[in-house]
Write a protein that holds these residues in place. Sequence first.
Motif, PDB file in Angstrom:
ATOM      1  N   UNK A   1     -17.871 -44.426  55.804  1.00  0.00           N
ATOM      2  CA  UNK A   1     -19.173 -44.624  55.332  1.00  0.00           C
ATOM      3  C   UNK A   1     -19.682 -44.219  53.859  1.00  0.00           C
ATOM      4  N   UNK A   2     -19.147 -43.259  53.568  1.00  0.00           N
ATOM      5  CA  UNK A   2     -19.223 -42.486  52.041  1.00  0.00           C
ATOM      6  C   UNK A   2     -18.600 -43.649  50.970  1.00  0.00           C
ATOM      7  N   UNK A   3     -17.567 -44.128  51.529  1.00  0.00           N
ATOM      8  CA  UNK A   3     -16.951 -45.261  50.472  1.00  0.00           C
ATOM      9  C   UNK A   3     -18.014 -46.417  50.331  1.00  0.00           C
ATOM     10  N   UNK A   4     -18.290 -46.631  51.831  1.00  0.00           N
ATOM     11  CA  UNK A   4     -19.264 -47.897  51.708  1.00  0.00           C
ATOM     12  C   UNK A   4     -20.895 -47.719  51.067  1.00  0.00           C
ATOM     13  N   UNK A   5     -21.101 -46.555  51.176  1.00  0.00           N
ATOM     14  CA  UNK A   5     -22.757 -46.371  50.340  1.00  0.00           C
ATOM     15  C   UNK A   5     -22.402 -45.797  49.105  1.00  0.00           C
ATOM     16  N   UNK A   6     -21.150 -45.658  48.394  1.00  0.00           N
ATOM     17  CA  UNK A   6     -21.122 -45.290  47.147  1.00  0.00           C
ATOM     18  C   UNK A   6     -21.045 -43.833  46.682  1.00  0.00           C
ATOM     19  N   UNK A   7     -21.387 -43.022  47.951  1.00  0.00           N
ATOM     20  CA  UNK A   7     -21.127 -41.499  47.588  1.00  0.00           C
ATOM     21  C   UNK A   7     -19.768 -41.222  46.989  1.00  0.00           C
ATOM     22  N   UNK A   8     -18.781 -42.031  47.590  1.00  0.00           N
ATOM     23  CA  UNK A   8     -17.185 -41.806  46.892  1.00  0.00           C
ATOM     24  C   UNK A   8     -16.813 -43.177  46.833  1.00  0.00           C
ATOM     25  N   UNK A   9     -16.100 -43.299  45.738  1.00  0.00           N
ATOM     26  CA  UNK A   9     -15.445 -44.600  45.079  1.00  0.00           C
ATOM     27  C   UNK A   9     -14.181 -44.760  46.009  1.00  0.00           C
ATOM     28  N   UNK A  10     -13.465 -43.803  46.109  1.00  0.00           N
ATOM     29  CA  UNK A  10     -12.258 -43.697  46.890  1.00  0.00           C
ATOM     30  C   UNK A  10     -12.322 -42.585  47.980  1.00  0.00           C
ATOM     31  N   UNK A  11     -11.599 -42.777  48.916  1.00  0.00           N
ATOM     32  CA  UNK A  11     -11.611 -41.990  50.075  1.00  0.00           C
ATOM     33  C   UNK A  11     -10.326 -42.004  51.107  1.00  0.00           C
ATOM     34  N   UNK A  12      -9.998 -41.051  51.577  1.00  0.00           N
ATOM     35  CA  UNK A  12      -9.199 -40.770  52.751  1.00  0.00           C
ATOM     36  C   UNK A  12      -9.855 -41.315  53.991  1.00  0.00           C
ATOM     37  N   UNK A  13      -9.217 -42.250  54.416  1.00  0.00           N
ATOM     38  CA  UNK A  13      -9.672 -42.993  55.882  1.00  0.00           C
ATOM     39  C   UNK A  13      -8.649 -43.095  56.864  1.00  0.00           C
TER      40      UNK A  13
ATOM     41  N   UNK B   1     -12.912 -34.388  45.394  1.00  0.00           N
ATOM     42  CA  UNK B   1     -13.580 -33.668  46.638  1.00  0.00           C
ATOM     43  C   UNK B   1     -12.723 -33.429  47.742  1.00  0.00           C
ATOM     44  N   UNK B   2     -12.005 -32.422  47.975  1.00  0.00           N
ATOM     45  CA  UNK B   2     -11.164 -32.287  48.979  1.00  0.00           C
ATOM     46  C   UNK B   2     -11.767 -31.498  50.072  1.00  0.00           C
ATOM     47  N   UNK B   3     -10.921 -31.287  51.303  1.00  0.00           N
ATOM     48  CA  UNK B   3     -11.309 -30.362  52.273  1.00  0.00           C
ATOM     49  C   UNK B   3     -12.880 -30.684  52.659  1.00  0.00           C
ATOM     50  N   UNK B   4     -13.091 -31.660  52.970  1.00  0.00           N
ATOM     51  CA  UNK B   4     -14.411 -32.096  53.723  1.00  0.00           C
ATOM     52  C   UNK B   4     -15.731 -31.725  52.717  1.00  0.00           C
TER      53      UNK B   4
ATOM     54  N   UNK C   1     -14.865 -41.142  41.933  1.00  0.00           N
ATOM     55  CA  UNK C   1     -14.966 -40.236  42.697  1.00  0.00           C
ATOM     56  C   UNK C   1     -13.912 -40.093  43.983  1.00  0.00           C
ATOM     57  N   UNK C   2     -13.279 -39.308  44.350  1.00  0.00           N
ATOM     58  CA  UNK C   2     -12.087 -39.399  45.224  1.00  0.00           C
ATOM     59  C   UNK C   2     -12.431 -38.187  46.400  1.00  0.00           C
ATOM     60  N   UNK C   3     -12.348 -38.621  47.763  1.00  0.00           N
ATOM     61  CA  UNK C   3     -12.828 -37.788  48.543  1.00  0.00           C
ATOM     62  C   UNK C   3     -11.704 -37.667  49.748  1.00  0.00           C
ATOM     63  N   UNK C   4     -11.493 -36.459  50.358  1.00  0.00           N
ATOM     64  CA  UNK C   4     -10.669 -36.545  51.360  1.00  0.00           C
ATOM     65  C   UNK C   4     -10.956 -35.156  52.119  1.00  0.00           C
ATOM     66  N   UNK C   5     -10.447 -34.942  53.455  1.00  0.00           N
ATOM     67  CA  UNK C   5     -10.536 -33.874  54.296  1.00  0.00           C
ATOM     68  C   UNK C   5      -9.399 -32.854  54.515  1.00  0.00           C
ATOM     69  N   UNK C   6      -8.299 -33.169  53.520  1.00  0.00           N
ATOM     70  CA  UNK C   6      -7.252 -32.405  53.801  1.00  0.00           C
ATOM     71  C   UNK C   6      -7.487 -30.874  53.292  1.00  0.00           C
TER      72      UNK C   6
END
Length: 348
Positions: free
Chosen positions: A88-100, A75-78, A39-44
């Motif tokens: 935090x999302x990466x730390x608690x496992x909600x996302x595996x990879x994230x834009x930080x 999971x883009x765009x917030x 699961x990859x998340x970012x906010x762009x």
Amino acid sequence: MMARMTGSPGSHIRRSFRLGAVVLALSGGPAFAQTTNLRLADTFPASHYIADKITKWFMQTATERSNGAVKFEYYPAEQLGKAKDMLTLVGNGVADIAYVAPSFVTDKLPLSGVAELPLGFTTSCQGTRAFYSLANEAGVIAQRELAPNNVRLLFTVVLPPYQVFVRGRDLKSIADVKSLKIRTSGKAKELAVRALGAVPIQIATPDVYQALSRGTIDGMLFPYSSIYSYDLQDLTKSATQGANFGSFVVMYVISERKWRTLPPAVQETLRSVGREATERGCQISEAQERDDQERLRVKGVSEIALSDADKATVEREMSGIGRLWAKELDDRGKPGTLVLDAFEKASR
């Protein structure tokens, strides 16, 4: 003992990638025993070139090179959270990879802000290669900051040096910035704005449009390459060019806990594709900067070419910010001076 890297950080990245490709070719490629879903998340926003041309390329290439054994849920765009929440999302496992972005979590990643200082680098690739050498694997930022936060770097882009953009007036000289409310992100750019006599206001990037349109801010520190991505072109009247008022670090990190569960073949695929995404990303960033600057020029946004006196003023005001930043971290028991010296050496 780790061998000391010789040559420029950029040449090291390119050599590492070529070597990895040769090893994989000779060995017939890595063996994938099972499918790995990440699961990859970012906010762009979807239109941002980082999401569209770099992040999506990373996912697609990792999937292709693993013959479909590595797959992503994007999971883009917030969609999973705000920029300040990504670590935090990466730390608690909600996302595996994230834009930080270190700018939005300066309490947890203060050292990573070194590449956001108004230092001597003039291009995205120069800053990116230097930062990558410090934040990847055994680098000082990787060991002293990312590892304690239980994440590791996959790929990164340091954006082109930021300029001052304003809405309501034509800038004639750098003195016109004084007393304006200027959007910043992170400690480094806050120091830069104060040095110009302006008022820094910390605002997350997705919220800049609303703040500028409502008059909460008079302008912002931004790269040309992000103006259109955040639909700010119609709110921008003038901008500086050719200065360095700091930059912005984009990191995509993976949870260390998740990393340790991945098969070695998956780890090597993510590692090698991440190296290539870093080099590819900074080159795309530089091209985007040139293209969007020209688009704004055609649109009628005026640019201030700093006079020799203005250049001297900017250089004088910006020159001490790095050491001030480092001393503040040193006083907090963090290796600010060590990291600053390492980055400046790597970026030469």
